[in-house]
Write a protein that holds these residues in place. Structure first.
Motif, mmCIF file in Angstrom:
data_model
loop_
_atom_site.group_PDB
_atom_site.id
_atom_site.type_symbol
_atom_site.label_atom_id
_atom_site.label_comp_id
_atom_site.label_asym_id
_atom_site.label_seq_id
_atom_site.Cartn_x
_atom_site.Cartn_y
_atom_site.Cartn_z
ATOM 1 N N ALA A 126 113.164 106.546 43.831
ATOM 2 C CA ALA A 126 113.627 106.471 42.444
ATOM 3 C C ALA A 126 115.134 106.224 42.392
ATOM 4 N N GLN A 127 115.857 107.021 43.140
ATOM 5 C CA GLN A 127 117.317 106.880 43.131
ATOM 6 C C GLN A 127 117.757 105.524 43.630
ATOM 7 N N SER A 128 117.239 105.168 44.776
ATOM 8 C CA SER A 128 117.719 103.956 45.428
ATOM 9 C C SER A 128 117.346 102.713 44.653
ATOM 10 N N GLU A 129 116.114 102.662 44.199
ATOM 11 C CA GLU A 129 115.698 101.455 43.490
ATOM 12 C C GLU A 129 116.371 101.361 42.122
ATOM 13 N N ALA A 130 116.554 102.506 41.496
ATOM 14 C CA ALA A 130 117.221 102.497 40.193
ATOM 15 C C ALA A 130 118.687 102.083 40.370
ATOM 16 N N TYR A 131 119.260 102.498 41.465
ATOM 17 C CA TYR A 131 120.680 102.200 41.684
ATOM 18 C C TYR A 131 120.884 100.782 42.204
ATOM 19 N N LEU A 132 120.111 100.433 43.206
ATOM 20 C CA LEU A 132 120.307 99.136 43.845
ATOM 21 C C LEU A 132 119.716 97.996 43.031
ATOM 22 N N GLY A 133 118.719 98.313 42.235
ATOM 23 C CA GLY A 133 118.020 97.251 41.525
ATOM 24 C C GLY A 133 117.198 96.406 42.494
ATOM 25 N N VAL A 134 116.943 96.974 43.660
ATOM 26 C CA VAL A 134 116.176 96.257 44.670
ATOM 27 C C VAL A 134 114.846 96.968 44.862
ATOM 28 N N GLU A 135 113.827 96.168 45.001
ATOM 29 C CA GLU A 135 112.520 96.779 45.222
ATOM 30 C C GLU A 135 111.744 95.932 46.216
ATOM 31 N N PRO A 136 111.128 96.507 47.218
ATOM 32 C CA PRO A 136 111.178 97.940 47.486
ATOM 33 C C PRO A 136 112.428 98.318 48.278
ATOM 34 N N PHE A 137 112.799 99.531 48.088
ATOM 35 C CA PHE A 137 113.944 100.065 48.805
ATOM 36 C C PHE A 137 113.620 100.138 50.295
ATOM 37 N N ALA A 138 112.418 100.567 50.611
ATOM 38 C CA ALA A 138 111.982 100.568 52.005
ATOM 39 C C ALA A 138 110.691 99.775 52.096
ATOM 40 N N ARG A 139 110.639 98.863 53.046
ATOM 41 C CA ARG A 139 109.450 98.007 53.145
ATOM 42 C C ARG A 139 108.265 98.737 53.749
ATOM 43 N N TYR A 140 108.551 99.611 54.705
ATOM 44 C CA TYR A 140 107.455 100.339 55.338
ATOM 45 C C TYR A 140 107.796 101.816 55.417
ATOM 46 N N TRP A 141 106.921 102.595 54.862
ATOM 47 C CA TRP A 141 107.092 104.043 54.966
ATOM 48 C C TRP A 141 106.221 104.540 56.102
ATOM 49 N N VAL A 142 106.838 105.249 57.017
ATOM 50 C CA VAL A 142 106.104 105.739 58.172
ATOM 51 C C VAL A 142 106.253 107.254 58.229
#
Length: 464
Positions: free
Chosen positions: A232-248
């Motif tokens: 939420a924080q990162s995508e709202a701030y960066l305006g980039v989605e997805p913030f992380a491509r792979y969640w492991v």
RNA sequence: GGCGCCAUAGCCAAGUGGUAAGGCACGGGUCUGCAAAACCCUGAUCGGCGGUUCGAAUCCGCCUGGCGCCUCCA
């Protein structure tokens, strides 16, 4: 995100940006941390083995309530506390043969970027300040819940904590916390305070990995709320989605039927294992189960892994002599070389499929058996060498050092043990077996295993 | 209450449609003065019931048992 395996496509070809949530250094690490460390180390090693350049960031969350409380309880400075446990963590990273991360950013050293990020979120209407605290406005971020697959209403229904009345919405979480008297604090546009729990990872992954990351890892217990909030924080701030491509996410360690955790008090410290020289065995134990699956920890399992490890070590031992046995059906050397290639292939196949280390290990055990069989059949060391090197190399990709000599605990006693064995050799030549067996048995009780080989007697440490 | 996961030989644990990897332990054997190590042989039809399919541990449904997350946690 999709809860499925997906092919890896990185942001930049050939390069992987990997961020793994590190520890909060307020206490000694336990085997759950060790599992996470090992799992991601293997992922990293394998990616590098496959030719990727990996930028691996692991943070230290070195400021939070637990640290402050613990430091107060011990009447020491929070910094002194975190220094101690950070040093311990790095030491155990070595002991478990995990590669050091490319960088180890610390929350306390990233306060500038954190404030910048919080301010940015406020500016964009995703956050608001109340009495020196700053909260993230969860309802302003439509994708909230997409990682943990929850919806807001369910979260509300299940809320178990008291709601802070000052928040606009019970779901909102703190980005910045106003300092209470006596607490460490930093100046900010909202007054003195410190970072909230989730923001440090967002800020650090942004500044060290250029905003977007390929692989974001951590324990399964971080999925909610930590990683959800990070998104939420990162995508709202960066305006980039997805913030992380792979969640492991690695599975959690269990002791008996229950999850091991601080709160249940059933945790085993990594130290207890490392201090006994069982770090490598611990790694093998972790790798024998898939990283995503829960790992059942028992002392018995650890010792079983230690025995399995000695088996691999024996097969990888370059000085192991072929024991000639008159057996007509010794397979030609080329078969073993072919098997080495085949093993290589199977190993890659297993690891390419979501880092299936248990499968990859099975390949190594098979290869080890083939090597031993060839030795038993009297094949010349030269014809075995290729397979042996393959075994050592592939084990190395998993971070298992098969050529490591682990007699350290007996280093001081070594000359005396050698002397005893010389005496025993003499006794054996005189066929005084009662006495020579006594020496062997008594050494055995001291965890020194004596083996008679055609080349003479050898000894090694043996536990359990 | 919501979301989700798991249940494979004595133990640990892979395998997600084509007929059960691997490790540890146990038993038998070869080797050995005896051992150890090593090698060979030996063991499960995959929690239960029903369904889909030529075919299921693998897909679907129900049941039973266990676990995790929803609160700090790798």
């Amino acid at each position: 995100m999709t809860r499925r395996k997906e092919p890896l496509r990185t942001i930049e070809p050939g390069k992987v940006r990997m961020y793994v949530c590190g520890v909060t250094p307020y206490d000694s690490a336990h085997i759950g941390h060790g599992m996470s460390l090992t799992s991601f180390d293997v992922i990293r090693r394998y990616l590098e083995h496959r030719g990727y350049e990996v930028r691996h960031i692991q943070n230290f969350t070195d400021i939070d309530d637990k640290i402050i409380n613990r430091a107060n309880a011990e009447n020491i400075d929070p910094d002194a506390l975190t220094e101690k446990f950070i040093a311990e963590w790095l030491e155990q990273t070595r002991a478990l043969n995990a590669l050091p991360a490319s960088h180890y950013p610390r929350a306390t050293e990233e306060v500038g970027p954190i404030i910048e990020m919080v301010q940015g979120l406020v500016d964009r209407g995703h956050a608001y300040a109340v009495d020196g605290d700053v909260y993230f406005r969860v309802r302003s971020f439509p994708g909230y819940g997409k990682l943990s697959h929850r919806d807001l209403e369910d979260l509300l229904a299940g809320a178990r904590i008291e709601v802070d009345e000052r928040k606009e919405d019970p779901l909102d979480f703190a980005l910045w916390k106003a300092a209470k008297p006596g607490e460490p604090s930093w100046e900010s546009p909202w007054g003195p305070g410190r970072p909230g729990w989730h923001i440090e990872c967002s800020a650090m992954s942004s500044s060290y990995l250029d905003g977007q990351v390929d692989i974001h890892g951590g324990g399964a217990d971080l999925i909610f709320p930590h990683h959800e909030n990070e998104i939420a924080q990162s995508e709202a701030y960066l305006g980039v989605e997805p913030f992380a491509r792979y969640w492991v996410h690695n599975g959690l360690v269990r002791v008996g039927a229950d999850k091991m955790s601080k709160s249940l008090g059933n945790f085993v410290r990594l130290k207890e294992i490392v201090d006994r020289g069982l770090g490598p065995a611990f790694r093998l134990m972790v790798l024998q189960s898939h990283y995503r699956a829960p790992l059942t920890y028992t002392e018995e399992g650890l010792l079983a892994a230690e025995r399995g490890l000695s088996r691999l070590r024996a097969a990888a031992d370059p000085s192991a002599a072929a024991i000639a046995i008159e057996d007509g059906e010794s397979s030609p050397a080329s078969d073993l070389a072919a098997l080495a290639d085949e093993s290589q292939r199977r190993f890659h196949e297993a690891m390419d499929d979501d880092f299936n280390a248990p499968e990859a290990l099975a390949v190594l055990f098979d290869l080890g058996r083939a090597i031993n069989r060839a030795r038993g059949a009297g094949q010349a060391p030269e014809s075995i060498e290729a397979a042996r090197v393959t075994l050592v190399d592939l084990a190395g990709v998993l971070g298992l050092d098969l050529q490591e000599v682990s007699d350290a605990p007996f280093a001081d006693a070594a000359p005396f043990i050698d002397l005893l064995l010389r005496v025993r050799e003499e006794l054996r030549e005189r066929r005084e077996w009662a006495l020579s067996d006594l020496i062997r048995d008594e050494l055995g009780k001291l965890e020194v295993a004596v083996e008679d080989t055609p080349a003479g007697a050898t000894w090694s440490q043996r536990r359990g």
